[in-house]
Design a protein around this motif. Structure first.
Motif, mmCIF file in Angstrom:
data_model
loop_
_atom_site.group_PDB
_atom_site.id
_atom_site.type_symbol
_atom_site.label_atom_id
_atom_site.label_comp_id
_atom_site.label_asym_id
_atom_site.label_seq_id
_atom_site.Cartn_x
_atom_site.Cartn_y
_atom_site.Cartn_z
ATOM 1 N N ILE A 52 -5.827 -5.855 -20.108
ATOM 2 C CA ILE A 52 -6.158 -6.570 -18.866
ATOM 3 C C ILE A 52 -5.139 -6.244 -17.775
ATOM 4 C CG2 ILE A 52 -6.297 -8.865 -17.815
ATOM 5 C CD1 ILE A 52 -7.437 -9.868 -20.468
ATOM 6 N N ILE A 53 -3.849 -6.204 -18.154
ATOM 7 C CA ILE A 53 -2.787 -5.916 -17.177
ATOM 8 C C ILE A 53 -2.964 -4.509 -16.595
ATOM 9 C CG2 ILE A 53 -0.307 -5.482 -16.948
ATOM 10 C CD1 ILE A 53 0.130 -7.812 -18.877
ATOM 11 N N ARG A 54 -3.330 -3.547 -17.459
ATOM 12 C CA ARG A 54 -3.536 -2.174 -16.944
ATOM 13 C C ARG A 54 -4.686 -2.138 -15.940
ATOM 14 N NH1 ARG A 54 -2.310 -0.869 -22.412
ATOM 15 N NH2 ARG A 54 -4.517 -0.838 -22.964
ATOM 16 N N ALA A 55 -5.760 -2.838 -16.251
ATOM 17 C CA ALA A 55 -6.894 -2.882 -15.321
ATOM 18 C C ALA A 55 -6.504 -3.552 -14.005
ATOM 19 C CB ALA A 55 -8.069 -3.625 -15.974
ATOM 20 N N LEU A 56 -5.704 -4.622 -14.099
ATOM 21 C CA LEU A 56 -5.260 -5.326 -12.887
ATOM 22 C C LEU A 56 -4.315 -4.451 -12.065
ATOM 23 C CD1 LEU A 56 -4.691 -8.881 -14.407
ATOM 24 C CD2 LEU A 56 -6.449 -8.245 -12.755
ATOM 25 N N ASP A 57 -3.430 -3.706 -12.753
ATOM 26 C CA ASP A 57 -2.537 -2.768 -12.032
ATOM 27 C C ASP A 57 -3.357 -1.757 -11.232
ATOM 28 O OD1 ASP A 57 -0.060 -3.780 -12.689
ATOM 29 O OD2 ASP A 57 0.057 -2.657 -14.557
ATOM 30 N N LEU A 58 -4.445 -1.255 -11.835
ATOM 31 C CA LEU A 58 -5.309 -0.299 -11.140
ATOM 32 C C LEU A 58 -5.940 -0.951 -9.914
ATOM 33 C CD1 LEU A 58 -6.703 2.448 -11.019
ATOM 34 C CD2 LEU A 58 -8.479 1.553 -12.550
ATOM 35 N N GLN A 59 -6.372 -2.214 -10.055
ATOM 36 C CA GLN A 59 -6.932 -2.934 -8.903
ATOM 37 C C GLN A 59 -5.903 -3.029 -7.774
ATOM 38 O OE1 GLN A 59 -8.792 -6.706 -9.678
ATOM 39 N NE2 GLN A 59 -9.708 -5.998 -11.610
ATOM 40 N N VAL A 60 -4.641 -3.376 -8.139
ATOM 41 C CA VAL A 60 -3.592 -3.517 -7.123
ATOM 42 C C VAL A 60 -3.379 -2.196 -6.390
ATOM 43 C CG1 VAL A 60 -1.131 -3.947 -6.770
ATOM 44 C CG2 VAL A 60 -2.454 -5.441 -8.274
ATOM 45 N N ARG A 61 -3.355 -1.092 -7.147
ATOM 46 C CA ARG A 61 -3.155 0.225 -6.502
ATOM 47 C C ARG A 61 -4.320 0.559 -5.568
ATOM 48 N NH1 ARG A 61 -1.187 1.572 -11.729
ATOM 49 N NH2 ARG A 61 -3.161 2.535 -12.302
ATOM 50 N N GLU A 62 -5.535 0.259 -6.013
ATOM 51 C CA GLU A 62 -6.704 0.528 -5.166
ATOM 52 C C GLU A 62 -6.652 -0.287 -3.879
ATOM 53 O OE1 GLU A 62 -9.912 -0.394 -7.720
ATOM 54 O OE2 GLU A 62 -9.930 1.567 -8.741
ATOM 55 N N LYS A 63 -6.261 -1.547 -3.986
ATOM 56 C CA LYS A 63 -6.170 -2.396 -2.792
ATOM 57 C C LYS A 63 -5.087 -1.875 -1.841
ATOM 58 C CE LYS A 63 -9.330 -4.974 -4.483
ATOM 59 N NZ LYS A 63 -10.711 -4.764 -4.024
ATOM 60 N N ASN A 64 -3.966 -1.385 -2.412
ATOM 61 C CA ASN A 64 -2.892 -0.829 -1.576
ATOM 62 C C ASN A 64 -3.378 0.399 -0.814
ATOM 63 O OD1 ASN A 64 -0.990 -2.747 -2.230
ATOM 64 N ND2 ASN A 64 -0.199 -1.606 -3.981
ATOM 65 N N ILE A 65 -4.184 1.238 -1.506
ATOM 66 C CA ILE A 65 -4.710 2.438 -0.840
ATOM 67 C C ILE A 65 -5.636 2.038 0.306
ATOM 68 C CG2 ILE A 65 -6.237 4.410 -1.156
ATOM 69 C CD1 ILE A 65 -5.088 4.678 -4.004
ATOM 70 N N GLU A 66 -6.500 1.051 0.062
ATOM 71 C CA GLU A 66 -7.409 0.590 1.111
ATOM 72 C C GLU A 66 -6.624 0.020 2.299
ATOM 73 O OE1 GLU A 66 -10.868 -1.675 -0.033
ATOM 74 O OE2 GLU A 66 -10.577 -1.077 -2.120
ATOM 75 N N LEU A 67 -5.556 -0.707 2.001
ATOM 76 C CA LEU A 67 -4.726 -1.272 3.082
ATOM 77 C C LEU A 67 -4.048 -0.157 3.883
ATOM 78 C CD1 LEU A 67 -3.166 -4.319 1.219
ATOM 79 C CD2 LEU A 67 -4.673 -4.434 3.193
ATOM 80 N N LYS A 68 -3.577 0.895 3.183
ATOM 81 C CA LYS A 68 -2.947 2.021 3.883
ATOM 82 C C LYS A 68 -3.959 2.732 4.785
ATOM 83 C CE LYS A 68 0.643 2.953 0.430
ATOM 84 N NZ LYS A 68 1.129 3.909 -0.584
ATOM 85 N N ASN A 69 -5.196 2.900 4.277
ATOM 86 C CA ASN A 69 -6.229 3.548 5.088
ATOM 87 C C ASN A 69 -6.522 2.737 6.344
ATOM 88 O OD1 ASN A 69 -6.461 5.619 3.257
ATOM 89 N ND2 ASN A 69 -8.158 4.665 2.127
ATOM 90 N N LEU A 70 -6.548 1.411 6.210
ATOM 91 C CA LEU A 70 -6.771 0.562 7.384
ATOM 92 C C LEU A 70 -5.612 0.702 8.374
ATOM 93 C CD1 LEU A 70 -8.198 -2.698 5.784
ATOM 94 C CD2 LEU A 70 -9.389 -1.152 7.328
ATOM 95 N N ALA A 71 -4.392 0.763 7.802
ATOM 96 C CA ALA A 71 -3.214 0.885 8.671
ATOM 97 C C ALA A 71 -3.206 2.228 9.410
ATOM 98 C CB ALA A 71 -1.944 0.733 7.844
#
Length: 659
Positions: free
Chosen positions: A266-285
Motif C-alpha cells: 500500500i505504501i509503495r502505491a501511495l508513494d507513486l500517487q505522491v510522485r504523480e501529484k508532484n509531477i502534475e503540480l510542476k506542470n501547472l507551475a
C-alpha cells in the motif's frame, strides 16, 4: 493516566445514560452508594473498558464465555437492549494526550457482538482499535491491574483467612518471576515426557491379552453418548484456550505482523500517487499558474485594453460617418452648417478623452487575456488545491501505514502463538468431525436398540522402543535437568535482589499507615516463599497471628500500596468498599495517610458507614469530584447525582431521593 470521564449506558444496574466527570485537579474522587447500588459495577465497567475479555474480574467470574459475561450487564429498562461503556482518560506522553475507548453491544441476540471504538486527540484511531490489547498492556499490564483496582472487602477476607496465594502469584508477575516459573514447568514437562517414554519402552516388552465383551444396545448407546459429552467438553476447553491465545496474539501485535507485506504494498502505491501529484503540480507551475499572483494587475490591464479597443472602434466609426456625411452633402441640397454641427458634436463627445494607445491588443489577444483572468487562473488554482489535498491524504495514509511497520513486536512469540492457534483449530476440526460421526452412530444405535447387540473388542498393542530412542530420551532428560539447575540458581539470586527492595517499600508504607510503629519496624519478604516476616526494633520476629484483624488488613493494604509503587507507573487507583472491617483508629490512618498519597487519582467507592462526615472533612482538601448512586425502587435501577450523601436531598433510611 488520569481518568476524565466514564459513561455507562444501560450497563448493569445503571439505567439510561450516566456520566461521571472528573477534572483531575485533585487526587480524591468520592462515589457514594449503599450495598447493591452499583459501586462494584463501576469497578467492573472500568476494567471491562480497558481490558475486555482480558479483565481479571471476568476471568474470576462464573461465566464460561465472554459473550455471557457481556450479556449479564445489559439493562433492559428501555427495551432497546443496547449497552455501551465509554472511558476517557489522559496520558502523559511528554505532552498530555486524550484517549477515549468505547465498547458497545446488544443483549437481544444469542451472541452479542462487541464493537470497539478508540479515539486519540479526538480522532478515530484504526491502528489502536485493531491493536488495543497490545497498547494497553504497555501502559497497565493486566497482570498487575489488581494492585490498582481492588475490592476492600476481598482484601479484608484475604487478611482474615491469611490466604494470599493470589497476591503471591501477582507479586511473582510484578518481579518478573512468573516467566522463570513457566520455563521451569516447560523443562519439567520435557523431563516427565522423556522419563515416561523410557519407562514405557521398558514395560511394553510383553503383549497384553485381548478381551472381547458383549454389551446390550443400550450400553453401546450410553458409551457413545459419554464419548460425545467428553468431546464436547474438550471442544469447549479448546475454544476457551483458543480465545485466550487469540487475545494474546493481538496483544503482542500479531495482526500487525500479519499485515506488514500488505502495508508495504500500500505504501509503495501511495508513494507513486505522491510522485504523480508532484509531477502534475510542476506542470501547472510551468504553465499559467505563476500569473495567478498577478491576477489583479492582469484584470486592470484587461480593463484598460478593453477601453482602449473601444476608443479605436469609436474613432473608426466617426471617420466613416464623416465620409458618409460628405457624400450626403454632395447629393442632397441640405444645410451644410447643420450637418457640420452634428459631426462636430459627435467628434467632441467621443474623442474628447482619447489617449494614445498603450497596448494595441488584437481581438484574439484580448479574448485570450479575458479567458485567462476570468477562468483559467481560478481553474488552475482549484486544480492545485485539489492536487495538494490528494497529495496530503496520500502522505497521511503513508504515515498511518508506517505506524504498522514501526510497531515493536516479538516475532518469535507471535509465531509460537500462531502455531498453537493453528494446532487448536485443527483439533477443533477433528473433534467436530468426530461429533458428526458419533451423532450418526447414536441415531443408528437408537434405531437398532431393540434388535441387535454389538461386540466390541479391545486390542492391546505392544510398543517396542529401540535403543536409539531410549538414548535420545535419556540425553533430553539429562540436559533438561542441567538447564533446570542453572535456572533455579538464577531465579534464587533474582528473587533475593528484588524481594529485598520490595520489603523496604512495604515497610515504608506500613509505617506511614500504622499507629503502632513500635510494634513492627521492619518487614522482610522471603525470596523463595514470598511470605512476609515482621520484626520489631530489636530484630525479634513478630508472629502474624499476634496481629489484630485490623493490623493484618493494614498489612495487606501496605503490600498493595508498595506493589503499586514498585511498578513505577503513574496510574489511577480505584478502591471498592474502602474501609471494610477496619476499626476507627485504622480507618483514620488509611483516610489520613493512604488515600491522599496513593496516586495522582484515587476513586473511592464507599457506603455511608465508611466515609463518614469525620473522614469526609479529612479528605475534603483533596477531593476532586463527588457523586452519589441513587436507586429507584420502582424502576429497579440506579442513576447518579452530584454530591456525596448530601443530607438535604438524600434519605439514608430509604436510600431514596426526597422530593
Amino acid at each position: 493516566m488520569i481518568i476524565k470521564r466514564l459513561i455507562l449506558h444501560n450497563f448493569g444496574i445503571y439505567a439510561g445514560t450516566n456520566v461521571f466527570e472528573f477534572t483531575g485537579k485533585r487526587p480524591v474522587v468520592l462515589v457514594g452508594g449503599n450495598n447493591g447500588r452499583g459501586k462494584t459495577t463501576f469497578l467492573e465497567a472500568v476494567l471491562l473498558a480497558l481490558y475486555g475479555s482480558n479483565s481479571f474480574l471476568y476471568r474470576e467470574s462464573d461465566y464460561s464465555t465472554y459473550q455471557q459475561y457481556l450479556k449479564s450487564f445489559v439493562n433492559t429498562s428501555d427495551s432497546s437492549f443496547r449497552t455501551y461503556i465509554q472511558l476517557d482518560f489522559d496520558l502523559d506522553e511528554e505532552v498530555i494526550v486524550p484517549y477515549s475507548i468505547k465498547r458497545s453491544w446488544r443483549g437481544n441476540s444469542l451472541r452479542p457482538g462487541e464493537t470497539l471504538s478508540v479515539m486519540k486527540n479526538g480522532k478515530k484511531e484504526n491502528f489502536l482499535e485493531n491493536n488495543w490489547l497490545h497498547f494497553i498492556e504497555g501502559i497497565l499490564p493486566s497482570g498487575i491491574a489488581r494492585f490498582f483496582f481492588f475490592d476492600g472487602e476481598k482484601i479484608a477476607e484475604l487478611a482474615r483467612n491469611n490466604s494470599n496465594q493470589e497476591v503471591k502469584d501477582s507479586i511473582r508477575t510484578l518481579l518478573g518471576l512468573s516467566v522463570i516459573d513457566q520455563m521451569e514447568k516447560d523443562f519439567g514437562r520435557i523431563m516427565r515426557s522423556s522419563a515416561h517414554s523410557i519407562e514405557m519402552s521398558e514395560q511394553n516388552n510383553e503383549y497384553e491379552n485381548i478381551k472381547s465383551t458383549l454389551e446390550s444396545a443400550r450400553k453401546e448407546l450410553e458409551v457413545l453418548e459419554n464419548r460425545a459429552q467428553l468431546i464436547n467438553e474438550q471442544i469447549l476447553s479448546i475454544q476457551t484456550e483458543l480465545q485466550d491465545e487469540q487475545n494474546e496474539f493481538v496483544r503482542k501485535g500479531g495482526d500487525i505482523s500479519r499485515t506488514k507485506e500488505e502495508k508495504q504494498s500500500i505504501i509503495r502505491a501511495l508513494d507513486l500517487q505522491v510522485r504523480e501529484k508532484n509531477i502534475e503540480l510542476k506542470n501547472l507551475a510551468a504553465g499559467s499558474l505563476p500569473l495567478r499572483i498577478l491576477k489583479d494587475d492582469l484584470a486592470e490591464i484587461l480593463k484598460e485594453a478593453s477601453v482602449e479597443t473601444k476608443r479605436v472602434i469609436q474613432a473608426q466609426t466617426i471617420s466613416q460617418i464623416k465620409e458618409m456625411a460628405d457624400e450626403y452633402k454632395e447629393s442632397k441640397r441640405v444645410s451644410k452648417d447643420y450637418i457640420n454641427d452634428f459631426l462636430d458634436f459627435i467628434e467632441n463627445k467621443y474623442t474628447e478623452d482619447n489617449k494614445e494607445p498603450v497596448y494595441s491588443f488584437s481581438k484574439k489577444t484580448l479574448e485570450e487575456l479575458e479567458f485567462l483572468v476570468s477562468t483559467e487562473l481560478d481553474s488552475a488554482k482549484g486544480l492545485v488545491e485539489e492536487l495538494r489535498h490528494e497529495r496530503s491524504k496520500a502522505l497521511a495514509d503513508i504515515d498511518e501505514n508506517n505506524r504498522y511497520l514501526d510497531a515493536e513486536i516479538d516475532e518469535q512469540a507471535i509465531e509460537t502463538i500462531s502455531e498453537s492457534i493453528s494446532e487448536k483449530k485443527i483439533k477443533l476440526g477433528e473433534f467436530s468431525g468426530q461429533i458428526a460421526e458419533i451423532d450418526k452412530a447414536i441415531d443408528f444405535k437408537k434405531f437398532e436398540l431393540s434388535k441387535a447387540v454389538r461386540e466390541y473388542q479391545r486390542a492391546s498393542r505392544a510398543v517396542v522402543k529401540t535403543k536409539e530412542w531410549n538414548d535420545k530420551q535419556q540425553r533430553t532428560y539429562k540436559y533438561s535437568l542441567m538447564s533446570l539447575e542453572v535456572l533455579e540458581r538464577f531465579k534464587e539470586k533474582l528473587q533475593i535482589r528484588r524481594t529485598r527492595n520490595l520489603g523496604e517499600i512495604i515497610t515504608q508504607c506500613y509505617l506511614i499507615l500504622s499507629n503502632k510503629k513500635n510494634l513492627i519496624s521492619h518487614i522482610e519478604v522471603d525470596p523463595m516463599t514470598l511470605d512476609l516476616t515482621y520484626r520489631n526494633s530489636d530484630g525479634v520476629q513478630i508472629p502474624p497471628e499476634s496481629l489484630s484483624a485490623g493490623e493484618q488488613q493494614l498489612m495487606v493494604i501496605s503490600l498493595l500500596w508498595a506493589l503499586a509503587k514498585a511498578s513505577k507507573r503513574k496510574l489511577p487507583v480505584i478502591v471498592d468498599t474502602p474501609l471494610s472491617r477496619l476499626d476507627s483508629s485504622h480507618r483514620k490512618a488509611i483516610v489520613s495517610n493512604y488515600y491522599p498519597a496513593a496516586s495522582n487519582q484515587i476513586i473511592i467507592l464507599s457506603t455511608d458507614t465508611e466515609i463518614t462526615s469525620e473522614y469526609y472533612e479529612i479528605l475534603k482538601p483533596y477531593i476532586d469530584e463527588e457523586y452519589s448512586l441513587m436507586y429507584d425502587e420502582i424502576l429497579k435501577a440506579t442513576t447518579i447525582q452530584s454530591g456525596f450523601f448530601k443530607e438535604e436531598n438524600y434519605d439514608r433510611s430509604t436510600d431514596q431521593i426526597i422530593d
